[in-house]
Design a protein around this motif. Structure first.
Motif, short mmCIF file in Angstrom:
data_model
loop_
_atom_site.label_atom_id
_atom_site.label_comp_id
_atom_site.label_asym_id
_atom_site.label_seq_id
_atom_site.Cartn_x
_atom_site.Cartn_y
_atom_site.Cartn_z
N TRP A 31 -10.59 8.69 7.44
CA TRP A 31 -10.02 9.00 6.14
C TRP A 31 -9.81 7.71 5.34
CZ3 TRP A 31 -6.34 13.57 5.20
CH2 TRP A 31 -6.75 14.67 5.94
N SER A 32 -9.64 7.87 4.05
CA SER A 32 -9.19 6.75 3.22
C SER A 32 -7.67 6.67 3.35
CB SER A 32 -9.56 7.00 1.75
OG SER A 32 -10.97 7.04 1.60
N MET A 33 -7.16 5.48 3.59
CA MET A 33 -5.73 5.29 3.81
C MET A 33 -5.22 4.21 2.86
SD MET A 33 -5.15 7.34 6.40
CE MET A 33 -3.50 6.81 6.84
N GLY A 34 -3.98 4.37 2.41
CA GLY A 34 -3.45 3.39 1.47
C GLY A 34 -1.98 3.11 1.66
N TRP A 35 -1.56 1.96 1.16
CA TRP A 35 -0.15 1.59 1.06
C TRP A 35 0.21 1.45 -0.41
CZ3 TRP A 35 3.30 1.76 4.82
CH2 TRP A 35 2.89 1.62 6.16
N PHE A 36 1.33 2.06 -0.78
CA PHE A 36 1.85 1.97 -2.12
C PHE A 36 3.32 1.58 -2.04
CE2 PHE A 36 -1.61 3.75 -4.66
CZ PHE A 36 -2.40 4.27 -3.65
N ARG A 37 3.88 1.15 -3.16
CA ARG A 37 5.31 0.82 -3.16
C ARG A 37 5.91 1.18 -4.50
NH1 ARG A 37 4.88 -5.84 -3.04
NH2 ARG A 37 4.15 -6.12 -5.21
N GLN A 38 7.21 1.41 -4.47
CA GLN A 38 7.93 1.73 -5.69
C GLN A 38 9.28 1.04 -5.68
OE1 GLN A 38 8.27 5.93 -6.58
NE2 GLN A 38 8.65 5.51 -8.74
N ALA A 39 9.46 0.17 -6.65
CA ALA A 39 10.73 -0.54 -6.82
C ALA A 39 11.62 0.28 -7.75
CB ALA A 39 10.48 -1.92 -7.39
N PRO A 40 12.93 0.06 -7.67
CA PRO A 40 13.85 0.82 -8.53
C PRO A 40 13.50 0.66 -10.00
CG PRO A 40 15.06 -0.34 -6.83
CD PRO A 40 13.64 -0.81 -6.73
N GLY A 41 13.40 1.78 -10.70
CA GLY A 41 13.12 1.75 -12.13
C GLY A 41 11.69 1.45 -12.51
#
Length: 122
Positions: A31-41
């Motif tokens: 499969w295609s796999m990914g890492w993402f991130r989300q900072a506050p706001g």
């Protein structure tokens, strides 16, 4: 499909952490796999992705500091993060898609983990 992230925590700037994403119902080597991130706001942003054939692409902000890899035996997607800075503080998410992905875009991935918190102190 179930994706479970682990390895987050608190670290001083300049330090390292290793995240892991345990996958079930997904074969990380196919499969295609990914890492993402989300900072506050802030919007969720891409960190890195690994295509079904093993090509790895990184966001420019982490290029040279982060390394994404697949452990086929353990069926995990890992993210080694070095030289961490305060700007890397975020919730980090693992994502998967059963078709080819050619861009680091969240809307291209169908399945998501719940995330793991990474906090970098100055």
């Amino acid at each position: 499909v179930q994706l479970v992230e682990s390895g987050g925590g608190s670290v001083q700037a300049g330090g390292s952490l290793r995240l892991s994403c345990a996958a079930s119902g997904v074969t990380v080597s196919r499969w295609s796999m990914g890492w993402f991130r989300q900072a506050p706001g802030k919007e969720r942003e891409g960190v890195a992705y690994v295509t079904e054939v093993g090509t790895v692409r990184y966001a420019s902000s982490v290029q040279g500091r982060f390394t994404a890899s697949r452990d086929k035996a353990a069926n995990t997607l890992d993210l080694q993060m070095n030289s961490l800075s305060v700007e890397d503080t975020a919730i980090y998410y693992c994502a998967a898609h059963d078709k080819a992905v050619c861009q680091l875009r969240a809307d291209l991935f169908n399945d998501w983990g719940r995330g793991t918190q990474v906090t970098v102190a100055s």
